[in-house]
Design an enzyme around this catalytic site. Structure first.
Site, PDB file in Angstrom:
ATOM      1  N   HIS A 450       1.067  -1.171   0.281  1.00  0.00           N
ATOM      2  CA  HIS A 450       0.169  -0.090  -0.414  1.00  0.00           C
ATOM      3  C   HIS A 450       0.882   1.088  -0.096  1.00  0.00           C
ATOM      4  O   HIS A 450       0.797   1.588  -0.705  1.00  0.00           O
ATOM      5  CB  HIS A 450      -0.634  -0.054   1.604  1.00  0.00           C
ATOM      6  CG  HIS A 450      -1.635   1.025   1.254  1.00  0.00           C
ATOM      7  ND1 HIS A 450      -3.022   0.810   1.266  1.00  0.00           N
ATOM      8  CD2 HIS A 450      -1.621   2.483   2.060  1.00  0.00           C
ATOM      9  CE1 HIS A 450      -3.630   2.569   1.618  1.00  0.00           C
ATOM     10  NE2 HIS A 450      -2.363   3.077   1.805  1.00  0.00           N
ATOM     11  N   GLU A 451       2.053   0.994   0.839  1.00  0.00           N
ATOM     12  CA  GLU A 451       2.561   2.396   1.053  1.00  0.00           C
ATOM     13  C   GLU A 451       3.539   2.788   0.062  1.00  0.00           C
ATOM     14  O   GLU A 451       3.932   3.401  -0.416  1.00  0.00           O
ATOM     15  CB  GLU A 451       3.572   2.537   2.291  1.00  0.00           C
ATOM     16  CG  GLU A 451       2.882   2.255   3.414  1.00  0.00           C
ATOM     17  CD  GLU A 451       1.446   3.792   3.726  1.00  0.00           C
ATOM     18  OE1 GLU A 451       1.521   4.771   2.797  1.00  0.00           O
ATOM     19  OE2 GLU A 451       0.982   3.213   4.540  1.00  0.00           O
ATOM     20  N   HIS A 455       0.322   4.266  -3.110  1.00  0.00           N
ATOM     21  CA  HIS A 455       0.486   5.847  -2.971  1.00  0.00           C
ATOM     22  C   HIS A 455       2.376   6.200  -4.186  1.00  0.00           C
ATOM     23  O   HIS A 455       2.328   7.425  -4.030  1.00  0.00           O
ATOM     24  CB  HIS A 455       1.222   5.968  -1.446  1.00  0.00           C
ATOM     25  CG  HIS A 455      -0.085   6.529  -0.872  1.00  0.00           C
ATOM     26  ND1 HIS A 455      -0.871   7.164  -0.985  1.00  0.00           N
ATOM     27  CD2 HIS A 455      -0.463   5.544   0.282  1.00  0.00           C
ATOM     28  CE1 HIS A 455      -1.997   6.083  -0.270  1.00  0.00           C
ATOM     29  NE2 HIS A 455      -1.851   5.956   0.659  1.00  0.00           N
ATOM     30  N   GLU A 509      -6.714   6.609  -0.875  1.00  0.00           N
ATOM     31  CA  GLU A 509      -6.441   5.728  -0.280  1.00  0.00           C
ATOM     32  C   GLU A 509      -6.972   4.479  -0.975  1.00  0.00           C
ATOM     33  O   GLU A 509      -6.720   3.658  -0.800  1.00  0.00           O
ATOM     34  CB  GLU A 509      -7.293   5.815   0.942  1.00  0.00           C
ATOM     35  CG  GLU A 509      -6.051   7.024   2.578  1.00  0.00           C
ATOM     36  CD  GLU A 509      -5.409   6.434   1.762  1.00  0.00           C
ATOM     37  OE1 GLU A 509      -4.889   5.059   2.819  1.00  0.00           O
ATOM     38  OE2 GLU A 509      -3.835   7.341   2.710  1.00  0.00           O
TER      39      GLU A 509
END
Length: 715
Positions: A450-451, A455, A509
């Site tokens: 995810h990070e 992103h 997100e």
């Protein structure tokens, strides 16, 4: 609002209180590193009152009320109970409320943005106030009544944070009940023209209909050389606000920021290298003068400070809680690197260039080169704000991310924290053992992807300055959604958040979560994290971790409707809104991939049934189709299409609202609150004190943190 409506806002009884252990990692530091960590920790905690003021008008007074009680009786709560003439149950209910309040730094949930209220009666609060004059004074000085602790039954919309003209509460717009969303957006556009960033501001509308932009700074006026917008402090507004004025007012949170700047300078004296020293100088300049240009320079230096043993970040960072999604909450992080776990994340960074092409878009919609970021696993000493995340990907400034890069951190002692006998609703009994055995590993994989690859991916197609583009406008990229050349892109001065506005935080997100869902299906990535040998097999350990990750997302999607308000039809939490839309993606994938299983009309036996054998085919395909749309609409500044898609996918229909949500509320579990350590400097040495993971331990830790008017030394 009737009694049943009020009951959903009661504070958790009991809250889930967990420790944030750090002693062994802190003690391994040198004296210089400890002083560096200590001073930034102090600076972070000295921003407590800033956070409280950003939450609600009454939060600062309630904080002082709680600490005054603790200090008056030195934590001997049973004596207070006797002197006040209350019951043991009433005392316990107050302590539970106080613990949740301190864990959220305010009386609105940091994760959900809805107000929570004490289970004990107003008479209990009044009795405690009568027993402790300083506690009573804390309320009176701030003109806060006991009623402010409780539900606004005559104005139910104020139980949720949001735009004031929609009836909600937002302390980012103080003393401005009639300020409108349109006016807020007009001011945002105006200050963008003046090259003035909004993150460290609040906005006030005067009785005359003019506006004041309150700038957080340790000085009451701009520096002699002028502020970020130059020497002027009063501007004539244009457009719809023609005839009105905007005044820049320096010195918001002046006392706190002056102290913060001092501790930042002290930290600089103990920095490990010149980059850290320069970073502290820019922080001090920003917090002293209110310059966000200086803050951006600190973030550039932060990205360049590769592999520090003590990792930090501090300032006005995340904009989730501002309904306009532009003003940021104060937060501060101090943590120690976990070298062993960092090795796994570094392997993920190394593999990223080979993983990014597996995402469902072409090179036209991806950065020209992948700039490998610093990705570390951290053990948190201090995280001050309205809640502690499991992972972070910052800075949030697109120009820094595109030109210099970003950092990813995974917060190890946050990820591993859990309470004994924690209930797990909506998981089938036949899945429970596998889920419990693998959910922590699955969450670590999810956070990592995810990070870094969520992103950290994507190219915003822009006209970077008049007539200059980061793509060929004569032969623009072809959209994989329409199979036609793109027609929208970011104009000069536009950013992702300015174009997508209030939906940008949750939308991004969701995009990052979808990347995690898609790439967690890659068994090479699972092997990097230590699960399996890269062989595709949903029935080995790696397959179990994958299955637990998909189950976790589906379960979170059900639980998400707690954070949707049926009266305003408004989502109160960005991540949960995203997870609900991903569950809908699972459900709409078809072929029996995901089913909500129940036999009772009241859904009291509701569970999620997910076909493990179809994750790699039906599930991944559905996620990637949704992800492709989210990504392309973001890259091309196609707000209209992006908003329609996201509104559709996060729409809560009558079945979800009337049937599922009541059962979710009935079975909801208390969110964790973390008891953090304190540090104290004595004769040039730093000592650490940890506390018991109890309500009493949480309150004591805050009492000894030095952010109450009366300084208390905890050692």
């Amino acid at each position: 609002m009737d009694d049943q409506g009020v009951s959903q806002y009661y504070a958790d009884g009991p809250p889930t209180v967990v420790p944030l252990p750090i002693k062994s990692h802190f003690e391994a530091l040198t004296d210089q590193q400890k002083l560096y960590a200590h001073n930034i920790s102090r600076a972070a905690f000295l921003g407590t009152r800033i956070v409280l003021r950003q939450v609600s008008p009454e939060s600062e007074a309630i904080f002082d009320f709680i600490i005054a009680l603790q200090q008056a009786y030195h934590g001997k709560w049973s004596e207070l109970q006797k002197d006040a003439g209350t019951s043991e149950q009433a005392l316990r209910e107050f302590l539970e409320y106080a613990t949740q309040f301190l864990g959220n730094l305010g009386n609105y949930k940091g994760f959900g943005d809805s107000k929570f209220i004490p289970r004990c009666s107003p008479e209990t609060i009044e009795a405690f106030a009568s027993a402790v004059p300083k506690a009573k004074e804390a309320l009176e000085v701030n003109r806060v009544s006991v009623a402010a602790f409780y539900a606004t039954t005559d104005e139910p919309a104020k139980m949720h944070l949001g735009f004031p003209d929609k009836g909600h509460l937002s302390a980012y717009y103080p003393h401005s009940p009639d300020i409108t969303q349109d006016e807020i957006e007009q001011i945002s556009a105006f200050i963008a023209e003046k090259k003035l960033l909004p993150e460290n501001t609040r906005l006030k509308k005067t009785k005359e209909g003019n506006f004041q932009l309150l700038i957080a700074s340790g000085l009451s006026k701009p520096p002699p050389e002028g502020g970020d917008a130059g020497p002027d402090t009063v501007f004539d507004l244009n457009g719809k606000l023609q005839g009105k004025k905007l005044e820049l007012v320096y010195g918001d949170h002046i006392e706190e920021l002056a102290k913060i700047a001092l501790h930042i300078k002290k930290a600089g004296l103990n920095a490990a290298n010149d980059t850290q020293k320069q970073m502290m100088d820019e922080y001090a300049k920003s917090f002293g003068s209110g310059s966000l240009n200086a803050f951006k320079k600190s973030q550039e230096l932060w990205v360049k400070d590769i592999g520090p043993l003590v990792e930090t970040n501090i300032g006005f960072i995340e904009t989730y809680r501002d309904p306009a999604n532009v003003r940021a909450e104060w937060e501060g992080l101090v943590a120690m690197v976990n070298k062993e776990r960092t090795q796994a994340f570094q392997k993920l960074v190394d593999a990223a260039p080979s993983m990014i092409p597996k995402l469902p878009w072409g090179k036209d919609f991806e950065k020209d080169t992948f700039s490998a970021p610093d990705f570390t696993s951290l053990e948190v000493l201090t995280f001050n704000g309205s809640g502690i995340p499991a992972g972070i990907n910052i800075p949030n400034y697109d120009d820094i991310r595109q030109a210099i890069g970003f950092k990813n951190v995974s917060l190890g002692n946050v990820l591993s924290a859990k309470a004994p006998n924690e209930p797990i609703p909506f998981i089938r009994s036949e899945d429970l053992e596998l889920y419990q055995s693998n959910r922590d590993q699955a969450f670590e994989v999810q956070v990592g992807i995810h990070e870094l690859l969520g992103h950290g991916t994507g190219k915003l197609l822009q006209e970077t300055s008049p007539g200059k583009y980061n793509f060929d406008p004569s032969s623009p990229p072809v959209s994989p959604i329409t199979n036609k050349p793109i027609t929208t892109y970011y104009k000069p001065g536009q950013t992702w958040s300015s174009v997508f506005g209030g939906i940008s935080a949750s939308y991004e997100e969701c995009r990052a979560e979808c990347v995690a869902m898609a790439l967690s299906c890659d068994f090479d990535i699972l092997h990097i994290f230590g699960f399996g040998d890269g062989t595709v097999d949903v029935n080995n350990k790696a397959g179990d971790v994958l299955y637990a990750g998909y189950l976790s997302m589906a379960r979170a999607g059900i639980a998400a409707v707690e954070f949707w308000d049926p009266k305003s039809r408004k989502w109160g939490q960005a991540h949960m809104q995203a997870r609900f839309s991903i569950l809908k993606t699972f459900l709409e994938a078809g072929d029996g991939f995901t089913i909500l299983d129940y036999s009772k009309d009241d859904l009291s036996d509701l569970t999620v049934k997910l076909d493990k054998e179809k994750i790699l085919t039906v599930g991944r395909k559905a996620v990637e189709e949704y992800l492709r749309k989210l990504h392309i609409f973001k890259c091309t500044a196609d707000y209209e299409a992006g908003k329609k898609l996201y509104d559709d996918m996060t729409d809560v229909d009558e079945w979800w609202a009337g049937k599922v949500r009541p059962e979710v509320l009935r079975r909801k579990t208390a969110r964790k609150v973390f008891v953090q350590a304190n540090t104290y400097e004595k004769d040039g040495k730093v000592e650490l004190k940890e506390y018991e993971p109890t309500c009493e331990g949480m309150i004591q830790s805050w009492s000894e943190r030095g952010v109450y008017p009366q300084e208390v030394v905890g050692i």
